[in-house]
Design an enzyme around this catalytic site. Structure first.
Site, PDB file in Angstrom:
ATOM      1  N   ARG A  36      11.421 -92.782 -20.053  1.00 27.32           N
ATOM      2  CA  ARG A  36      10.300 -92.376 -19.210  1.00 27.32           C
ATOM      3  C   ARG A  36      10.473 -92.829 -17.763  1.00 27.32           C
ATOM      4  O   ARG A  36       9.803 -92.304 -16.868  1.00 27.32           O
ATOM      5  CB  ARG A  36       8.992 -92.930 -19.772  1.00 27.32           C
ATOM      6  CG  ARG A  36       8.593 -92.269 -21.090  1.00 27.32           C
ATOM      7  CD  ARG A  36       7.305 -92.823 -21.632  1.00 27.32           C
ATOM      8  NE  ARG A  36       6.874 -92.078 -22.816  1.00 27.32           N
ATOM      9  CZ  ARG A  36       5.833 -92.394 -23.565  1.00 27.32           C
ATOM     10  NH1 ARG A  36       5.094 -93.456 -23.252  1.00 27.32           N
ATOM     11  NH2 ARG A  36       5.507 -91.674 -24.616  1.00 27.32           N
ATOM     12  N   GLU A  48      14.575 -87.229 -27.040  1.00 23.18           N
ATOM     13  CA  GLU A  48      13.831 -86.463 -28.043  1.00 23.18           C
ATOM     14  C   GLU A  48      14.656 -86.243 -29.315  1.00 23.18           C
ATOM     15  O   GLU A  48      14.115 -86.290 -30.426  1.00 23.18           O
ATOM     16  CB  GLU A  48      13.393 -85.110 -27.466  1.00 23.18           C
ATOM     17  CG  GLU A  48      12.277 -85.213 -26.443  1.00 23.18           C
ATOM     18  CD  GLU A  48      10.998 -85.809 -27.016  1.00 23.18           C
ATOM     19  OE1 GLU A  48      10.746 -85.640 -28.226  1.00 23.18           O
ATOM     20  OE2 GLU A  48      10.268 -86.465 -26.262  1.00 23.18           O
ATOM     21  N   GLN A  53      12.620 -88.477 -36.502  1.00 25.02           N
ATOM     22  CA  GLN A  53      12.673 -89.282 -37.727  1.00 25.02           C
ATOM     23  C   GLN A  53      12.976 -90.755 -37.462  1.00 25.02           C
ATOM     24  O   GLN A  53      13.356 -91.487 -38.383  1.00 25.02           O
ATOM     25  CB  GLN A  53      13.734 -88.730 -38.693  1.00 25.02           C
ATOM     26  CG  GLN A  53      13.616 -87.259 -39.009  1.00 25.02           C
ATOM     27  CD  GLN A  53      12.386 -86.926 -39.827  1.00 25.02           C
ATOM     28  OE1 GLN A  53      11.924 -87.729 -40.615  1.00 25.02           O
ATOM     29  NE2 GLN A  53      11.840 -85.732 -39.635  1.00 25.02           N
ATOM     30  N   THR A  54      12.805 -91.218 -36.210  1.00 26.29           N
ATOM     31  CA  THR A  54      13.187 -92.588 -35.867  1.00 26.29           C
ATOM     32  C   THR A  54      12.146 -93.196 -34.929  1.00 26.29           C
ATOM     33  O   THR A  54      11.695 -92.549 -33.992  1.00 26.29           O
ATOM     34  CB  THR A  54      14.571 -92.615 -35.178  1.00 26.29           C
ATOM     35  OG1 THR A  54      15.503 -91.823 -35.938  1.00 26.29           O
ATOM     36  CG2 THR A  54      15.112 -94.032 -35.085  1.00 26.29           C
ATOM     37  N   GLY A  92      21.363 -92.609 -38.253  1.00 26.65           N
ATOM     38  CA  GLY A  92      21.151 -91.670 -39.346  1.00 26.65           C
ATOM     39  C   GLY A  92      21.037 -90.224 -38.876  1.00 26.65           C
ATOM     40  O   GLY A  92      21.071 -89.932 -37.682  1.00 26.65           O
ATOM     41  N   TYR A  93      20.901 -89.320 -39.847  1.00 26.60           N
ATOM     42  CA  TYR A  93      20.805 -87.885 -39.548  1.00 26.60           C
ATOM     43  C   TYR A  93      21.894 -87.501 -38.539  1.00 26.60           C
ATOM     44  O   TYR A  93      21.628 -87.047 -37.423  1.00 26.60           O
ATOM     45  CB  TYR A  93      19.421 -87.532 -39.015  1.00 26.60           C
ATOM     46  CG  TYR A  93      18.295 -87.866 -39.965  1.00 26.60           C
ATOM     47  CD1 TYR A  93      17.925 -86.974 -40.967  1.00 26.60           C
ATOM     48  CD2 TYR A  93      17.617 -89.072 -39.871  1.00 26.60           C
ATOM     49  CE1 TYR A  93      16.898 -87.283 -41.857  1.00 26.60           C
ATOM     50  CE2 TYR A  93      16.586 -89.391 -40.756  1.00 26.60           C
ATOM     51  CZ  TYR A  93      16.237 -88.487 -41.742  1.00 26.60           C
ATOM     52  OH  TYR A  93      15.226 -88.788 -42.624  1.00 26.60           O
ATOM     53  N   TYR A 131       9.654 -77.756 -30.995  1.00 27.02           N
ATOM     54  CA  TYR A 131       9.096 -79.005 -30.478  1.00 27.02           C
ATOM     55  C   TYR A 131       9.979 -79.586 -29.379  1.00 27.02           C
ATOM     56  O   TYR A 131       9.492 -79.951 -28.301  1.00 27.02           O
ATOM     57  CB  TYR A 131       8.925 -80.030 -31.606  1.00 27.02           C
ATOM     58  CG  TYR A 131       8.554 -81.386 -31.065  1.00 27.02           C
ATOM     59  CD1 TYR A 131       7.238 -81.673 -30.714  1.00 27.02           C
ATOM     60  CD2 TYR A 131       9.524 -82.358 -30.838  1.00 27.02           C
ATOM     61  CE1 TYR A 131       6.899 -82.900 -30.158  1.00 27.02           C
ATOM     62  CE2 TYR A 131       9.196 -83.581 -30.286  1.00 27.02           C
ATOM     63  CZ  TYR A 131       7.884 -83.856 -29.947  1.00 27.02           C
ATOM     64  OH  TYR A 131       7.556 -85.062 -29.399  1.00 27.02           O
ATOM     65  N   ASP A 149       4.057 -81.816 -32.956  1.00 26.59           N
ATOM     66  CA  ASP A 149       4.733 -82.528 -34.037  1.00 26.59           C
ATOM     67  C   ASP A 149       3.696 -83.198 -34.926  1.00 26.59           C
ATOM     68  O   ASP A 149       2.494 -82.886 -34.842  1.00 26.59           O
ATOM     69  CB  ASP A 149       5.710 -83.563 -33.469  1.00 26.59           C
ATOM     70  CG  ASP A 149       5.007 -84.709 -32.740  1.00 26.59           C
ATOM     71  OD1 ASP A 149       3.783 -84.614 -32.489  1.00 26.59           O
ATOM     72  OD2 ASP A 149       5.677 -85.715 -32.431  1.00 26.59           O
TER      73      ASP A 149
END
Length: 365
Positions: A36, A48, A53-54, A92-93, A131, A149
């Site tokens: 930011r 983003e 998921q985090t 992850g992901y 999103y 979201d």
């Protein structure tokens, strides 16, 4: 045409949106986030993707380390795949990281190294959905695009006392269409979207009682007025995770350990892992596997059980630490088993190991 669901009490939308920019700016110092401070298109896009998921607190060190190594889109496009996976290790992901690089390459080839500003072009890029496109457009470019979201769904379901099931894709589409005509241009658009993020993360919580006295929407929130905070939003249960048993093998050869590269598609695609087998293998079964591959164990030690949860699968892990006789190293090479042998230092510095296998890292020593 996507299905739409009627949203109740939409007459409150303009007043809700009017309250959010000022509140967001008034409490900005209470939730300092590095992306930011300099909301460039690249910084906004990267943050983003990482935030999917985090939790924000978990993302901060990854974000800062990533930008130090890859300060701009051109650097990301040129990054070596293994180095990229190492930077992402633990978040992850991992498909998110692969899509970041694919998108960076496309941006350099098609958009002169700059993220596009129109919605359709953003949506066409790998890993960018509605999103993320709306977040980038509103925060970095001041576009009047609502970024809907889970936080927005929860906050507005309560504020509007909506009985709709927020797990349904149609409710997300309906809410986006409802919000869009009321969104402003310029900085306020991004501030509204970030206000919803902060409300959902710190005040209008998904579990337990929300902190209504701190909320800028307290006086107009219908769920609060009707004491429905704990009953809303309605959300149907997700499908149950599939359980899989796997046996992890720490194959130790001198000061090295064996790694295996996963297939290029599917779960944890293209990442390194400790060799592992389906099922929960006992000592006899492990010895049988070793014998089948002409491997001799000098020492065979059972490791503690562990569990790792993915979005749709739960791995129930068991493990064995196997110190191989020196001749086994030759046997492995002769049998062309798909392993590489790495030292602890190489594992720490060069190879990305998914969190599912971190339970056994301390057992290598």
């Amino acid at each position: 045409m996507p299905q739409t669901i009627t949203i109740p009490h939409t007459e409150l939308i303009p007043e809700i949106l009017q309250k959010l920019p000022g509140w967001y700016r008034s409490q900005a110092d209470l939730r300092e986030l590095p992306w930011r401070k300099s909301p460039t298109p690249y910084h906004t896009w990267l943050s983003e993707i990482m935030l999917q998921q985090t939790r924000a607190s978990a993302v901060i060190p990854y974000y800062e380390r990533f930008l130090t190594a890859l300060p701009d889109i051109a650097a990301l496009a040129a990054c070596d795949d293994e180095a990229l996976m190492k930077l992402w290790q633990g978040l992850g992901y991992y498909s998110r990281a692969r899509n970041l690089k694919k998108t960076a390459i496309a941006i350099c080839q098609e958009y002169d190294g700059k993220l596009p500003q129109d919605f359709k072009s953003l949506l066409a890029l790998p890993g960018i959905g509605r999103y993320t496109a709306s977040a980038i457009g509103s925060i970095a470019y001041g576009k009047p695009w609502p970024a809907v979201d889970g936080n927005v769904l929860r906050v507005l379901s309560r504020a509007l006392a909506s009985p709709a099931d927020i797990a349904l894709p149609a409710i997300k589409n309906s809410l986006e269409q409802t919000l869009a005509p009321h969104y402003p241009q310029g900085q306020d658009a991004g501030d509204i979207n970030q206000a919803f993020m902060d409300l959902g993360a710190t005040i209008c919580l998904p579990k337990g009682m929300p902190h209504c006295p701190q909320c800028p929407l307290e006086k107009i929130c219908l769920a609060h007025a009707e004491e429905l905070e704990l009953e809303l939003p309605h959300k149907s249960s997700p499908r149950k995770r599939r359980h899989e048993k796997r046996t992890v093998l720490l194959l130790i050869q001198g000061n090295t350990v064996a790694l295996h590269k996963r297939p290029a598609a599917g779960l944890l695609a293209g990442l390194w892992e400790f060799p592992n087998l389906e099922g929960q293998l006992n000592k006899t079964a492990v010895k049988k596997w070793l014998d089948a591959h002409d491997l001799t164990a000098q020492n065979l030690q059972q490791l503690p059980a562990a569990k790792h949860v993915f979005s749709h699968i739960e791995w129930q892990l068991s493990g064995w630490r196997i110190e191989l006789a020196p001749v086994s190293g030759l046997a492995l090479r002769e049998n062309a088993l798909p392993f590489v042998w790495v030292t602890q230092q190489e594992l720490a510095e060069k190879f990305s190991l998914p969190s599912a296998f971190h339970y056994y890292l301390s057992e290598i020593c």
